[in-house]
Design an enzyme around this catalytic site. Structure first.
Site, PDB file in Angstrom:
ATOM      1  N   PRO A 182      39.938  55.209 -51.070  1.00  0.00           N
ATOM      2  CA  PRO A 182      40.795  54.942 -52.239  1.00  0.00           C
ATOM      3  C   PRO A 182      41.185  53.474 -52.329  1.00  0.00           C
ATOM      4  CG  PRO A 182      41.987  56.169 -50.539  1.00  0.00           C
ATOM      5  CD  PRO A 182      40.563  56.107 -50.103  1.00  0.00           C
ATOM      6  N   GLU A 183      41.129  52.937 -53.526  1.00  0.00           N
ATOM      7  CA  GLU A 183      41.579  51.569 -53.782  1.00  0.00           C
ATOM      8  C   GLU A 183      42.913  51.627 -54.529  1.00  0.00           C
ATOM      9  OE1 GLU A 183      38.605  48.861 -55.240  1.00  0.00           O
ATOM     10  OE2 GLU A 183      37.000  49.928 -54.237  1.00  0.00           O
TER      11      GLU A 183
END
Ligand SMILES: [Zn+2]
Length: 283
Positions: free
Chosen positions: A2-3
């Site tokens: 996840p960013e």
């Protein structure tokens, strides 16, 4: 992995369930994830009210009325699941416990928040809210890309004299927080800059233009995540992994989406990471 937009979507999905709510019981089902949990974590969380859920880079921070802040990092495969919302927004009951449910918060409202992480690269820690910014995971992080500190003059100064590829520079969390492979590829495509272009071979004007483009790429993705939140309650209660269409990321060999461009998306490896770009639209 996840960013920033995915983490922001998780935060936004947890906020209505956790903010201003009391953790009636915290269950900690193993001694560690990536690192050992802090001592007596379950006791320190049980009975605490969550005052605020905020985000710094890819970390979710829950400020508690005990004077401590809970740090949550999703790592590579961490997922937050929400079930049993008493406000009627969920139609399902609590699901059966799963093997990798490592931490569970039973909220006083009846909602349940579960942290599930098969690969255990995630992390949780507790620290004093007053000195949270000095936590080892947070202290060296650069400005938030959506905050005012991330300005054209900041980026120009931070990149001055550097000779690494621009892709590598933008992945450096000290230069800007929260950007990962996906959104750097997307921002460089929109900016028309080759990911392999060395920083000292890019004009200040083009560096400056990256700032609003990075903000827009992230804002667009957060908006897509927000619209996915409206749907997730009908699914399995999992937050954060939304369908989002990318211009170049993961599109090797497919037609470029640049206006009037007949080329296709190419892939090269920079610093061990795949970079997707169009050799006609980016220079
Ligand atoms: Zn193109």
């Amino acid at each position: 992995m996840p960013e920033l937009p995915e983490v922001e979507t998780v935060r936004a999905g947890l906020a209505p369930v956790m903010e201003n709510e009391v953790i009636a019981e915290a269950k900690v089902n193993r001694p560690d994830l990536r690192w050992p949990f802090p001592e007596r974590m379950a006791e320190r969380l049980t009975g605490a009210r969550v005052l605020r859920l905020r985000r710094r880079s890819k970390y979710i921070l829950a400020d508690l009325d005990t004077g401590e802040t809970l740090l949550i990092h999703l790592g590579m495969s961490g997922r937050m699941l929400v079930s049993g919302d008493p406000l009627g927004r969920f139609v399902h009951d609590h699901p059966a416990p799963e093997k990798h449910d490592h931490v569970v918060f039973e909220m006083a409202s009846g909602a349940r928040v579960t942290f599930n992480d098969p690969r255990r690269f995630g992390a949780m820690d507790l620290m004093l809210t007053a000195t949270a910014e000095a936590h080892p995971l947070l202290a060296a992080i650069g400005p938030e890309p959506l905050g005012n500190e991330f300005s054209e003059s900041h980026l120009i100064a931070a990149l001055k004299g550097r000779s690494m590829p621009i892709k590598t520079a933008l992945l450096d969390q000290k230069i800007v927080a929260g950007l990962g492979n996906i959104y750097v590829c997307e921002a460089l495509f929109r900016a028309g800059i080759l990911p392999s272009r060395r920083v000292n071979r890019i004009s200040e004007k083009r560096i400056a233009a990256l700032v609003p483009i990075i903000r827009q790429v992230l804002t667009d993705a957060i908006a897509a995540g927000g619209s996915s939140l409206k749907d997730f309650r009908q699914a399995d209660g999992e937050l954060g992994y939304f369908q989002h269409s990318f211009d170049v990321y993961g599109r090797e060999g497919q037609p470029c989406r640049g206006e009037g461009c007949a080329n296709e998306v190419h892939r090269i490896v920079i610093s061990g990471r795949s970079s997707f770009y169009c050799p006609s639209c980016q220079r």
